[in-house]
Design a protein around this motif. Structure first.
Motif, PDB file in Angstrom:
ATOM      1  N   UNK A 301       0.856  -1.185   0.000  1.00 28.58           N
ATOM      2  CA  UNK A 301       0.000   0.000   0.000  1.00 28.58           C
ATOM      3  C   UNK A 301       0.891   1.233   0.000  1.00 28.58           C
ATOM      4  N   UNK A 302       0.535   2.213  -0.828  1.00 31.26           N
ATOM      5  CA  UNK A 302       1.405   3.384  -0.959  1.00 31.26           C
ATOM      6  C   UNK A 302       0.623   4.603  -1.405  1.00 31.26           C
ATOM      7  N   UNK A 303       1.185   5.768  -1.103  1.00 31.32           N
ATOM      8  CA  UNK A 303       0.702   7.043  -1.624  1.00 31.32           C
ATOM      9  C   UNK A 303       1.664   7.491  -2.707  1.00 31.32           C
ATOM     10  N   UNK A 304       1.139   7.709  -3.908  1.00 29.36           N
ATOM     11  CA  UNK A 304       1.966   8.129  -5.035  1.00 29.36           C
ATOM     12  C   UNK A 304       1.801   9.618  -5.271  1.00 29.36           C
ATOM     13  N   UNK A 305       2.737  10.264  -5.954  1.00 27.53           N
ATOM     14  CA  UNK A 305       2.615  11.689  -6.246  1.00 27.53           C
ATOM     15  C   UNK A 305       1.347  11.979  -7.051  1.00 27.53           C
ATOM     16  N   UNK A 306       0.756  13.166  -6.876  1.00 25.88           N
ATOM     17  CA  UNK A 306      -0.460  13.527  -7.608  1.00 25.88           C
ATOM     18  C   UNK A 306      -0.262  13.380  -9.117  1.00 25.88           C
ATOM     19  N   UNK A 307      -1.221  12.749  -9.754  1.00 25.09           N
ATOM     20  CA  UNK A 307      -1.180  12.592 -11.198  1.00 25.09           C
ATOM     21  C   UNK A 307      -0.452  11.358 -11.671  1.00 25.09           C
ATOM     22  N   UNK A 308       0.417  10.792 -10.837  1.00 26.00           N
ATOM     23  CA  UNK A 308       1.206   9.633 -11.267  1.00 26.00           C
ATOM     24  C   UNK A 308       0.340   8.386 -11.403  1.00 26.00           C
ATOM     25  N   UNK A 309      -0.651   8.259 -10.533  1.00 27.80           N
ATOM     26  CA  UNK A 309      -1.461   7.043 -10.527  1.00 27.80           C
ATOM     27  C   UNK A 309      -2.145   6.811 -11.867  1.00 27.80           C
ATOM     28  N   UNK A 310      -2.870   7.804 -12.349  1.00 25.87           N
ATOM     29  CA  UNK A 310      -3.627   7.642 -13.591  1.00 25.87           C
ATOM     30  C   UNK A 310      -2.707   7.352 -14.773  1.00 25.87           C
ATOM     31  N   UNK A 311      -1.546   8.009 -14.816  1.00 29.60           N
ATOM     32  CA  UNK A 311      -0.622   7.791 -15.935  1.00 29.60           C
ATOM     33  C   UNK A 311      -0.029   6.388 -15.882  1.00 29.60           C
ATOM     34  N   UNK A 312       0.307   5.926 -14.694  1.00 33.20           N
ATOM     35  CA  UNK A 312       0.882   4.588 -14.562  1.00 33.20           C
ATOM     36  C   UNK A 312      -0.143   3.502 -14.876  1.00 33.20           C
ATOM     37  N   UNK A 313      -1.396   3.749 -14.514  1.00 30.74           N
ATOM     38  CA  UNK A 313      -2.432   2.738 -14.742  1.00 30.74           C
ATOM     39  C   UNK A 313      -2.663   2.469 -16.226  1.00 30.74           C
ATOM     40  N   UNK A 314      -2.234   3.372 -17.084  1.00 37.82           N
ATOM     41  CA  UNK A 314      -2.376   3.139 -18.521  1.00 37.82           C
ATOM     42  C   UNK A 314      -1.516   1.974 -18.979  1.00 37.82           C
ATOM     43  N   UNK A 315      -0.441   1.724 -18.277  1.00 40.40           N
ATOM     44  CA  UNK A 315       0.460   0.625 -18.634  1.00 40.40           C
ATOM     45  C   UNK A 315       0.446  -0.502 -17.606  1.00 40.40           C
ATOM     46  N   UNK A 339      11.854  -8.238 -13.043  1.00 37.35           N
ATOM     47  CA  UNK A 339      11.774  -7.280 -14.149  1.00 37.35           C
ATOM     48  C   UNK A 339      10.450  -6.505 -14.112  1.00 37.35           C
ATOM     49  N   UNK A 340       9.367  -7.190 -13.731  1.00 43.38           N
ATOM     50  CA  UNK A 340       8.077  -6.510 -13.600  1.00 43.38           C
ATOM     51  C   UNK A 340       8.146  -5.426 -12.535  1.00 43.38           C
ATOM     52  N   UNK A 341       8.697  -5.789 -11.397  1.00 46.48           N
ATOM     53  CA  UNK A 341       8.793  -4.844 -10.283  1.00 46.48           C
ATOM     54  C   UNK A 341       9.699  -3.671 -10.642  1.00 46.48           C
ATOM     55  N   UNK A 342      10.865  -3.967 -11.161  1.00 46.05           N
ATOM     56  CA  UNK A 342      11.828  -2.915 -11.473  1.00 46.05           C
ATOM     57  C   UNK A 342      11.313  -2.018 -12.588  1.00 46.05           C
ATOM     58  N   UNK A 343      10.585  -2.598 -13.549  1.00 49.14           N
ATOM     59  CA  UNK A 343      10.012  -1.793 -14.620  1.00 49.14           C
ATOM     60  C   UNK A 343       8.967  -0.824 -14.104  1.00 49.14           C
ATOM     61  N   UNK A 344       8.143  -1.278 -13.161  1.00 50.84           N
ATOM     62  CA  UNK A 344       7.138  -0.393 -12.584  1.00 50.84           C
ATOM     63  C   UNK A 344       7.787   0.727 -11.786  1.00 50.84           C
ATOM     64  N   UNK A 345       8.765   0.378 -10.980  1.00 50.57           N
ATOM     65  CA  UNK A 345       9.451   1.390 -10.169  1.00 50.57           C
ATOM     66  C   UNK A 345      10.145   2.414 -11.067  1.00 50.57           C
ATOM     67  N   UNK A 346      10.753   1.943 -12.140  1.00 46.70           N
ATOM     68  CA  UNK A 346      11.414   2.859 -13.073  1.00 46.70           C
ATOM     69  C   UNK A 346      10.410   3.791 -13.735  1.00 46.70           C
ATOM     70  N   UNK A 347       9.253   3.258 -14.107  1.00 38.52           N
ATOM     71  CA  UNK A 347       8.219   4.097 -14.715  1.00 38.52           C
ATOM     72  C   UNK A 347       7.703   5.123 -13.723  1.00 38.52           C
ATOM     73  N   UNK A 348       7.557   4.727 -12.474  1.00 41.98           N
ATOM     74  CA  UNK A 348       7.123   5.661 -11.444  1.00 41.98           C
ATOM     75  C   UNK A 348       8.167   6.742 -11.217  1.00 41.98           C
ATOM     76  N   UNK A 349       9.412   6.351 -11.205  1.00 44.17           N
ATOM     77  CA  UNK A 349      10.479   7.344 -11.010  1.00 44.17           C
ATOM     78  C   UNK A 349      10.474   8.375 -12.142  1.00 44.17           C
ATOM     79  N   UNK A 350      10.229   7.915 -13.367  1.00 45.27           N
ATOM     80  CA  UNK A 350      10.140   8.849 -14.490  1.00 45.27           C
ATOM     81  C   UNK A 350       9.003   9.840 -14.285  1.00 45.27           C
ATOM     82  N   UNK A 351       7.895   9.362 -13.753  1.00 44.13           N
ATOM     83  CA  UNK A 351       6.751  10.223 -13.496  1.00 44.13           C
ATOM     84  C   UNK A 351       7.083  11.284 -12.444  1.00 44.13           C
ATOM     85  N   UNK A 352       7.785  10.864 -11.389  1.00 44.44           N
ATOM     86  CA  UNK A 352       8.086  11.810 -10.332  1.00 44.44           C
ATOM     87  C   UNK A 352       9.126  12.828 -10.770  1.00 44.44           C
TER      88      UNK A 352
END
Length: 357
Positions: A301-315, A339-352
């Motif tokens: 469970x986590x709180x993500x930066x505003x706007x990141x959730x909707x953009x990440x959910x597209x992928x 690879x799944x985990x690291x790919x998601x974290x990398x995508x989130x980092x790009x968003x932030x």
């Protein structure tokens, strides 16, 4: 024109963190289904695979255990609670219990029992919390508390220790109540605690278990495991009445056998748990992200930066757990990879980074 052969309609390389129900079927389970196919065997459980399953169940839960395969988790809970109660009875649960909030009222409408939810911050019941609803015994105007149901692991991703479960069971039994365990993710809890299944069920006093498998690599197979025969009435008839008696039961039992005859259940659940730990650590290192609860099992469970959730959910499909706060729930599965985990974290980092965090 409809194709005569089924064609693939999804991208098998795409994964997400929405639910462990999203994952496919473990290859060993698919192989088991092919193995038991062909020829004729008895229907409705009169087959050698369902008979063999009883031996596996006794190995995991003790010689007194009896197993009743069903189609799904809601069915398991309905059958279990129906067999444990009369129509005027009630079931004490947490306010976040799956049987209370995520089964469309099936325990109440189909099993005919009243759910008595108790708020709890971590998804766990305690003897003190049970006492909040354990009253009105013998008063005809009050639904009669009869069963305490606990969820392992909980909807909030937490795991009961054996000591916590034993305390609830002993207290419930002292009040004349029986105990049901919703074990949709029991394998994840056992893997997290490095304990056998009976250490979280039989040995602590649980009377009936809804034994999960679909969230751990099965196509569609769960079971009701009765540990205390005196806690239920006519479970065979209840299962049929609840539309959970499979005619071709060998295919349900074969799945449960493939998962539990060896240690596949443990390795599958252990992988999901390990990936949740990796995901939580990766998220915690991303600026602007707050991990609101460290994973006991396979939920983050986590709180993500505003706007990141909707953009990440597209992928990467995942759910918002609390719309008011923006808290999200990320579930890891038996087939989640590093690879799944690291790919998601990398995508989130790009968003932030793009948002200036």
């Amino acid at each position: 024109m409809i194709e005569t052969a089924l064609t693939r309609l999804h991208d098998p390389a795409r994964k997400g963190f929405a639910s462990d129900n999203y994952a496919g079927v473990h290859p060993e389970v698919l192989q088991a289904l092919a193995t038991v196919n062909g020829g004729h065997v008895g229907a409705y459980g009169a087959d050698p695979y369902t008979e063999a399953l009883q031996d596996v169940v006794r190995h995991h839960f003790g010689e007194q255990a009896e197993c009743f395969p069903v189609f799904n988790g809601t069915g398991a809970n309905v059958v279990a609670l129906s067999a444990m109660t009369d129509r005027w009875d009630a079931v004490i649960c947490t306010s976040t219990a799956h049987a209370h909030v995520d089964e469309c009222g099936a325990p109440e409408k189909v099993a005919g029992v009243k759910m008595l939810p108790v708020p709890t911050p971590d998804g766990k019941l305690t003897p003190e919390l049970v006492d909040r609803e354990a009253h009105g015994f013998g008063f005809e105007h009050h639904a009669q508390p009869r069963v305490v149901t606990v969820t392992q692991s909980t909807e909030l991703g937490t795991v009961y220790t054996p000591e916590q479960l034993r305390a609830v069971c002993e207290h419930a039994h002292g009040l004349g109540l029986t105990v049901h365990l919703d074990g949709a993710r029991l394998a994840n809890a056992a893997a997290a605690l490095d304990l056998p299944l009976r250490a979280l069920t039989t040995d602590v006093g649980v009377d009936v278990v809804s034994w999960g498998g679909t969230k751990n690599g099965l196509m569609g197979a769960e079971a009701v495991v009765v540990l205390t025969p005196e806690a239920v009435r006519q479970p065979r008839f209840v299962r049929k009445l609840s539309t959970q008696l499979a005619s071709k039961m060998r295919f349900v039992s074969a799945q449960l056998l493939a998962l539990h005859a060896g240690d596949l259940w443990l390795t599958a659940a252990g992988r999901a748990n390990a990936m949740a730990q990796r995901l939580a650590a990766g998220l915690a290192a991303v600026p602007g992200v707050t991990v609101t609860q460290l994973p006991d099992a396979n939920a983050v469970f986590a709180l993500l930066p505003p706007g990141a959730t909707a953009r990440l959910q597209e992928r990467w499909p995942f759910y918002v757990w609390n719309a008011a706060t923006g808290e999200v729930r990320l579930m890891c599965s038996w087939d989640t990879t590093e690879q799944d985990v690291d790919g998601f974290v990398a995508a989130l980092r790009e968003q932030t980074v793009g948002a200036g965090h």
